[in-house]
Design an enzyme around this catalytic site. Structure first.
Site, short mmCIF file in Angstrom:
data_model
loop_
_atom_site.label_atom_id
_atom_site.label_comp_id
_atom_site.label_asym_id
_atom_site.label_seq_id
_atom_site.Cartn_x
_atom_site.Cartn_y
_atom_site.Cartn_z
N ASP A 14 0.87 -1.19 0.00
CA ASP A 14 0.00 0.00 0.00
C ASP A 14 0.90 1.23 0.00
OD1 ASP A 14 -2.77 1.14 0.26
OD2 ASP A 14 -1.86 2.08 2.00
N SER A 15 0.31 2.37 -0.38
CA SER A 15 1.07 3.62 -0.33
C SER A 15 1.43 3.98 1.12
CB SER A 15 0.24 4.74 -0.95
OG SER A 15 -0.98 4.87 -0.25
N CYS A 77 -3.99 -1.32 -2.54
CA CYS A 77 -4.12 0.13 -2.67
C CYS A 77 -4.90 0.34 -3.95
CB CYS A 77 -2.74 0.77 -2.77
SG CYS A 77 -2.76 2.54 -3.12
N GLU A 163 -4.51 9.79 8.15
CA GLU A 163 -3.05 9.77 8.38
C GLU A 163 -2.65 10.69 9.53
OE1 GLU A 163 -0.20 8.32 6.47
OE2 GLU A 163 -1.64 6.92 5.61
N CYS A 197 -11.04 3.07 -1.24
CA CYS A 197 -9.70 3.48 -0.79
C CYS A 197 -9.48 2.76 0.53
CB CYS A 197 -9.65 4.99 -0.60
SG CYS A 197 -8.14 5.53 0.25
N HIS A 199 -7.91 3.42 3.09
CA HIS A 199 -7.94 4.21 4.32
C HIS A 199 -9.37 4.41 4.85
CE1 HIS A 199 -3.86 5.28 3.21
NE2 HIS A 199 -3.73 5.98 4.32
N1 DGL Z 1 -4.38 3.58 0.06
C1 DGL Z 1 -4.69 4.37 -1.12
C2 DGL Z 1 -5.88 3.81 -1.86
O1 DGL Z 1 -6.39 2.76 -1.52
C3 DGL Z 1 -4.99 5.80 -0.78
C4 DGL Z 1 -3.92 6.56 -0.06
C5 DGL Z 1 -3.09 7.45 -0.94
O2 DGL Z 1 -3.62 8.42 -1.53
O3 DGL Z 1 -1.92 7.18 -1.01
O4 DGL Z 1 -6.33 4.39 -2.81
#
Ligand code: DGL
Length: 279
Positions: A14-15, A77, A163, A197, A199
């Site tokens: 993931d990012s 992600c 975050e 997403c 998050h």
């Molecule tokens: N985890 C990323 C997603 O599922 C979103 C977070 C980011 O923008 O890096 O899209």
């Protein structure tokens, strides 16, 4: 090609922290496997970055997880799945030194699942600006359920809220309510909303509070975990390559101490992370 197929853990990328919501479900559904999680926290968020940059960063991350022995990597992600998965699967993997390794995303399983949930075919998607601009959900759902109407809405402030530890604060109420109203103005008939997403499940309580009760809210963790279990049943040659000691290891491109502290709150568990340097 390598002579012996590599064996090792399932890579989860993931990012940043969001993919931990997917990892949690993977470990609940498939507890016997080993997992290697990589968060590119130093370069997150990906959601506002260009197609080429997300593809480059994601390819580096996958390469790193491959170099650590993962035969299979899940892009946990949506932004990376939307922007980089196709290029990685179609152009990069076939010419890599072991084309039998696999990379899977989170959008296709969600598109498959939505057909079993929506009653009237009106679906909403909350996601990052990058995922919404890619139209990936609209395209994947149209392939499987052509009669469905899909309305996407970008929520650029939801990832920073999570975050920065503000998911339970009043700022989150304000933005979540505003984005829900905008989505339902665009299509008042929506009966199911995808949290597109990783998050966003951390904002679930706020989203549920402000969403009309008749609207179903889909989180991806269980969907992705069930889809992986199904994939491994259908691909015993890959299943045999995955090690099973029920371990999880964590890597971050940022400061490991900070990652460990925040990840523990996402997973309700102690986490000891180490640093990964991607290039
Ligand atoms: N985890 C990323 C997603 O599922 C979103 C977070 C980011 O923008 O890096 O899209």
């Amino acid at each position: 090609m390598s002579e012996q197929p590599t064996t090792g853990p399932i890579g989860v990328f993931d990012s940043g922290y969001g993919g931990l919501t997917i990892l949690r479900s993977l470990r609940e559904t498939l507890p016997e496997y080993d997992y290697l999680y990589l968060g590119d926290n130093a370069r997150a968020p990906y959601g506002t970055r260009s197609f080429d940059i997300v593809t480059d960063f994601t390819r580096q991350a996958v390469d790193y997880l491959f170099s650590r022995g993962c035969p299979l990597v899940i892009l946990a992600c949506n932004t990376a799945s939307a922007k980089a998965l196709r290029t990685i699967q179609q152009r990069w993997l076939p010419v890599s030194d072991d084309p039998s390794r696999r990379v899977l995303g989170v959008i296709r399983p969600t598109a498959e699942h939505i057909g079993r949930v929506s009653r009237n075919g009106h679906v909403g998607v909350f996601a990052t600006p990058g995922t919404i601009a890619s139209q990936s959900y609209n395209m994947e759902i149209a392939k499987l359920h052509p009669a469905f109407t899909v309305t996407g809405h970008a929520c650029p402030l939801w990832v920073p809220l999570v975050e920065n530890g503000e998911a339970d604060g009043p700022g989150a109420d304000y933005f979540v309510k505003k984005d829900i109203e905008a989505l339902l103005r665009a299509d008042p008939d929506i009966d199911t909303v995808i949290l597109g997403c990783t998050h966003y499940p951390l904002l679930y309580n706020k989203i549920r509070k402000h969403m009309p009760q008749h609207v179903t809210i889909l989180r991806q963790g269980e969907i992705v975990a069930e889809s992986l279990a199904d994939y491994l049943r259908r691909h015993p040659e890959m299943d045999r390559r995955l090690t099973r000691n029920a371990t999880a290891e964590f890597l971050t491109t940022e400061c490991p101490d900070r990652f460990s502290a925040l990840a523990a709150t996402f997973l309700d568990d102690d986490v000891e992370a180490s640093r990964a340097i991607l290039s």
